[in-house]
Design a protein around this motif. Structure first.
Motif, PDB file in Angstrom:
ATOM      1  N   ARG A  29       0.625  -2.109  -3.073  1.00  0.00           N
ATOM      2  CA  ARG A  29      -0.428  -2.324  -4.063  1.00  0.00           C
ATOM      3  C   ARG A  29      -1.146  -1.005  -4.317  1.00  0.00           C
ATOM      4  O   ARG A  29      -1.550  -0.318  -3.387  1.00  0.00           O
ATOM      5  CB  ARG A  29      -1.397  -3.385  -3.571  1.00  0.00           C
ATOM      6  CG  ARG A  29      -0.772  -4.778  -3.621  1.00  0.00           C
ATOM      7  CD  ARG A  29      -1.652  -5.789  -2.905  1.00  0.00           C
ATOM      8  NE  ARG A  29      -1.297  -7.156  -3.200  1.00  0.00           N
ATOM      9  CZ  ARG A  29      -0.329  -7.833  -2.624  1.00  0.00           C
ATOM     10  NH1 ARG A  29       0.426  -7.250  -1.721  1.00  0.00           N
ATOM     11  NH2 ARG A  29      -0.093  -9.089  -2.942  1.00  0.00           N
ATOM     12  N   TYR A  31      -4.315   0.878  -6.409  1.00  0.00           N
ATOM     13  CA  TYR A  31      -5.611   0.555  -6.997  1.00  0.00           C
ATOM     14  C   TYR A  31      -6.178   1.746  -7.747  1.00  0.00           C
ATOM     15  O   TYR A  31      -6.110   2.885  -7.288  1.00  0.00           O
ATOM     16  CB  TYR A  31      -6.607   0.139  -5.906  1.00  0.00           C
ATOM     17  CG  TYR A  31      -6.180  -1.104  -5.175  1.00  0.00           C
ATOM     18  CD1 TYR A  31      -6.447  -2.359  -5.693  1.00  0.00           C
ATOM     19  CD2 TYR A  31      -5.492  -1.013  -3.966  1.00  0.00           C
ATOM     20  CE1 TYR A  31      -6.044  -3.504  -5.023  1.00  0.00           C
ATOM     21  CE2 TYR A  31      -5.092  -2.154  -3.296  1.00  0.00           C
ATOM     22  CZ  TYR A  31      -5.369  -3.398  -3.826  1.00  0.00           C
ATOM     23  OH  TYR A  31      -4.972  -4.528  -3.164  1.00  0.00           O
ATOM     24  N   THR A  32      -6.773   1.460  -8.902  1.00  0.00           N
ATOM     25  CA  THR A  32      -7.493   2.442  -9.693  1.00  0.00           C
ATOM     26  C   THR A  32      -8.847   1.835 -10.021  1.00  0.00           C
ATOM     27  O   THR A  32      -8.927   0.682 -10.460  1.00  0.00           O
ATOM     28  CB  THR A  32      -6.736   2.752 -11.000  1.00  0.00           C
ATOM     29  OG1 THR A  32      -5.402   3.125 -10.685  1.00  0.00           O
ATOM     30  CG2 THR A  32      -7.404   3.862 -11.775  1.00  0.00           C
ATOM     31  N   GLU A  33      -9.900   2.618  -9.831  1.00  0.00           N
ATOM     32  CA  GLU A  33     -11.238   2.115 -10.130  1.00  0.00           C
ATOM     33  C   GLU A  33     -11.593   2.436 -11.575  1.00  0.00           C
ATOM     34  O   GLU A  33     -11.381   3.543 -12.052  1.00  0.00           O
ATOM     35  CB  GLU A  33     -12.268   2.738  -9.185  1.00  0.00           C
ATOM     36  CG  GLU A  33     -13.635   2.107  -9.318  1.00  0.00           C
ATOM     37  CD  GLU A  33     -14.601   2.593  -8.252  1.00  0.00           C
ATOM     38  OE1 GLU A  33     -15.804   2.361  -8.439  1.00  0.00           O
ATOM     39  OE2 GLU A  33     -14.156   3.185  -7.256  1.00  0.00           O
ATOM     40  N   LEU A  39     -11.837  -2.745  -9.723  1.00  0.00           N
ATOM     41  CA  LEU A  39     -10.532  -2.187  -9.407  1.00  0.00           C
ATOM     42  C   LEU A  39      -9.441  -2.825 -10.250  1.00  0.00           C
ATOM     43  O   LEU A  39      -9.438  -4.040 -10.471  1.00  0.00           O
ATOM     44  CB  LEU A  39     -10.199  -2.408  -7.930  1.00  0.00           C
ATOM     45  CG  LEU A  39     -11.073  -1.675  -6.923  1.00  0.00           C
ATOM     46  CD1 LEU A  39     -10.649  -2.050  -5.509  1.00  0.00           C
ATOM     47  CD2 LEU A  39     -11.004  -0.175  -7.116  1.00  0.00           C
ATOM     48  N   GLN A  41      -5.489  -3.498 -10.111  1.00  0.00           N
ATOM     49  CA  GLN A  41      -4.409  -3.526  -9.130  1.00  0.00           C
ATOM     50  C   GLN A  41      -3.068  -3.483  -9.846  1.00  0.00           C
ATOM     51  O   GLN A  41      -2.829  -4.245 -10.780  1.00  0.00           O
ATOM     52  CB  GLN A  41      -4.496  -4.801  -8.290  1.00  0.00           C
ATOM     53  CG  GLN A  41      -3.369  -4.953  -7.297  1.00  0.00           C
ATOM     54  CD  GLN A  41      -3.509  -6.207  -6.456  1.00  0.00           C
ATOM     55  OE1 GLN A  41      -4.034  -6.166  -5.372  1.00  0.00           O
ATOM     56  NE2 GLN A  41      -3.042  -7.319  -6.985  1.00  0.00           N
TER      57      GLN A  41
END
Length: 100
Positions: A29, A31-33, A39, A41
């Motif tokens: 997985r 994640y990018t904020e 977030l 996913q």
């Protein structure tokens, strides 16, 4: 057909068959904020599975089943009305497979 369990928990079917965990398949997985702090996913590769073997189906969780394009995977039918989760054992009436 032989079934090998690659989930975290032992799996039991209503006919009494038991499949102890013999490994763990997982989905990577990423994640990018976002600017708002939420977030996003994204799913990466499936890890932890051996190469396919004729006559062997691998029991994995639904995320692995959904993400993977392999034909040898099944998942326990944990959302079926007859499924039970008791302590650390999951009992299901059957396995589900992905339609390709």
């Amino acid at each position: 057909m032989q079934y090998i369990n690659y989930t975290l928990t032992p799996i039991r079917t209503l006919d009494g068959s038991e499949y102890p965990s013999q490994g763990l398949a997982a989905v990577e997985r990423l994640y990018t904020e976002t600017r708002s702090g939420i977030l996003v996913q994204r799913f990466g590769d499936v890890t932890g599975l051996p190469e396919p073997t004729f006559g062997v189906r691998l029991i994995v969780d639904e995320a692995v089943l959904t993400i993977s394009n392999r034909f040898d995977l099944v998942a326990p039918a944990i959302h079926h009305p007859e499924a039970k989760i008791e302590s650390s054992v999951v009992t299901v009436p059957a396995f589900i497979e992905k339609v390709h």
